[in-house]
Design a protein around this motif. Structure first.
Motif, PDB file in Angstrom:
ATOM      1  N   UNK A  31       2.967   9.610 -10.084  1.00  0.00           N
ATOM      2  CA  UNK A  31       3.238   9.499  -7.714  1.00  0.00           C
ATOM      3  C   UNK A  31       1.872   9.395  -7.240  1.00  0.00           C
ATOM      4  N   UNK A  32       2.473   7.898  -6.260  1.00  0.00           N
ATOM      5  CA  UNK A  32       1.093   7.578  -5.384  1.00  0.00           C
ATOM      6  C   UNK A  32       1.304   8.052  -3.646  1.00  0.00           C
ATOM      7  N   UNK A  33      -0.060   8.524  -3.767  1.00  0.00           N
ATOM      8  CA  UNK A  33       0.522   9.533  -2.488  1.00  0.00           C
ATOM      9  C   UNK A  33       0.041   8.720  -0.995  1.00  0.00           C
ATOM     10  N   UNK A  34      -0.202   6.961  -1.368  1.00  0.00           N
ATOM     11  CA  UNK A  34       0.075   6.288  -0.701  1.00  0.00           C
ATOM     12  C   UNK A  34       1.498   5.787  -0.031  1.00  0.00           C
ATOM     13  N   UNK A  35       2.216   5.759  -1.081  1.00  0.00           N
ATOM     14  CA  UNK A  35       3.373   4.645  -1.128  1.00  0.00           C
ATOM     15  C   UNK A  35       4.382   6.171  -1.142  1.00  0.00           C
ATOM     16  N   UNK A  36       4.289   7.247  -2.304  1.00  0.00           N
ATOM     17  CA  UNK A  36       4.954   8.115  -2.115  1.00  0.00           C
ATOM     18  C   UNK A  36       6.469   7.833  -3.432  1.00  0.00           C
ATOM     19  N   UNK A  37       5.828   6.433  -3.654  1.00  0.00           N
ATOM     20  CA  UNK A  37       6.449   6.304  -4.594  1.00  0.00           C
ATOM     21  C   UNK A  37       5.602   6.123  -5.942  1.00  0.00           C
ATOM     22  N   UNK A  38       6.515   5.709  -7.025  1.00  0.00           N
ATOM     23  CA  UNK A  38       5.563   6.024  -8.462  1.00  0.00           C
ATOM     24  C   UNK A  38       7.060   5.128  -9.565  1.00  0.00           C
ATOM     25  N   UNK A  39       5.840   4.168  -9.932  1.00  0.00           N
ATOM     26  CA  UNK A  39       6.645   2.741 -11.076  1.00  0.00           C
ATOM     27  C   UNK A  39       6.944   3.128 -12.171  1.00  0.00           C
ATOM     28  N   UNK A  40       6.923   3.966 -13.020  1.00  0.00           N
ATOM     29  CA  UNK A  40       6.503   3.699 -14.690  1.00  0.00           C
ATOM     30  C   UNK A  40       7.820   3.242 -14.716  1.00  0.00           C
ATOM     31  N   UNK A  41       7.094   2.332 -16.115  1.00  0.00           N
ATOM     32  CA  UNK A  41       8.406   2.081 -17.231  1.00  0.00           C
ATOM     33  C   UNK A  41       9.933   3.125 -17.506  1.00  0.00           C
ATOM     34  N   UNK A  42      10.707   2.536 -18.201  1.00  0.00           N
ATOM     35  CA  UNK A  42      11.340   3.724 -18.601  1.00  0.00           C
ATOM     36  C   UNK A  42      10.350   3.891 -19.535  1.00  0.00           C
ATOM     37  N   UNK A  43       9.704   3.074 -20.616  1.00  0.00           N
ATOM     38  CA  UNK A  43       9.122   3.282 -21.736  1.00  0.00           C
ATOM     39  C   UNK A  43       8.340   4.358 -21.552  1.00  0.00           C
ATOM     40  N   UNK A  44       7.122   4.480 -20.598  1.00  0.00           N
ATOM     41  CA  UNK A  44       6.393   5.007 -20.637  1.00  0.00           C
ATOM     42  C   UNK A  44       6.904   6.545 -20.369  1.00  0.00           C
TER      43      UNK A  44
END
Length: 92
Positions: A31-44
């Motif tokens: 989770x990124x506190x600034x954007x509110x998003x998290x962008x992990x790959x499915x593999x991760x």
């Protein structure tokens, strides 16, 4: 990494499925506190949450979304990653 997001994920006592609970903590770790998003790959996500099957990962993500704990948005042009926007509780 967001300690407040991880703390929030760990406080979700309503999750009875241990794989879903671990997956939510893994998402919170991205989770990124600034954007509110998290962008992990499915593999991760699969590796860190110990989910060995892509279909199982999809099922668990959809379940977390249905429970209102995450929102999933597709990224145009990138098939192996997704954006998950976690709904933080204001008390965090």
């Amino acid at each position: 990494m967001s300690f407040s997001a991880i703390r929030w994920a760990l406080s979700q006592d309503s999750l009875e499925d241990p794989r879903e609970a671990l997956l939510l903590v893994v998402l919170a770790d991205y989770h990124n506190d600034k954007t509110g998003q998290c962008n992990p790959s499915r593999e991760a996500l699969m590796k860190k949450s110990k989910i060995g099957n892509s279909n199982t990962l999809t099922t668990k993500l959809m379940s977390l979304q249905k429970k209102g704990l995450i929102q999933i948005f597709s990224k145009v042009g990138k098939s192996k990653s997704l954006i998950v926007k976690k709904k933080l509780i204001s008390s965090c």
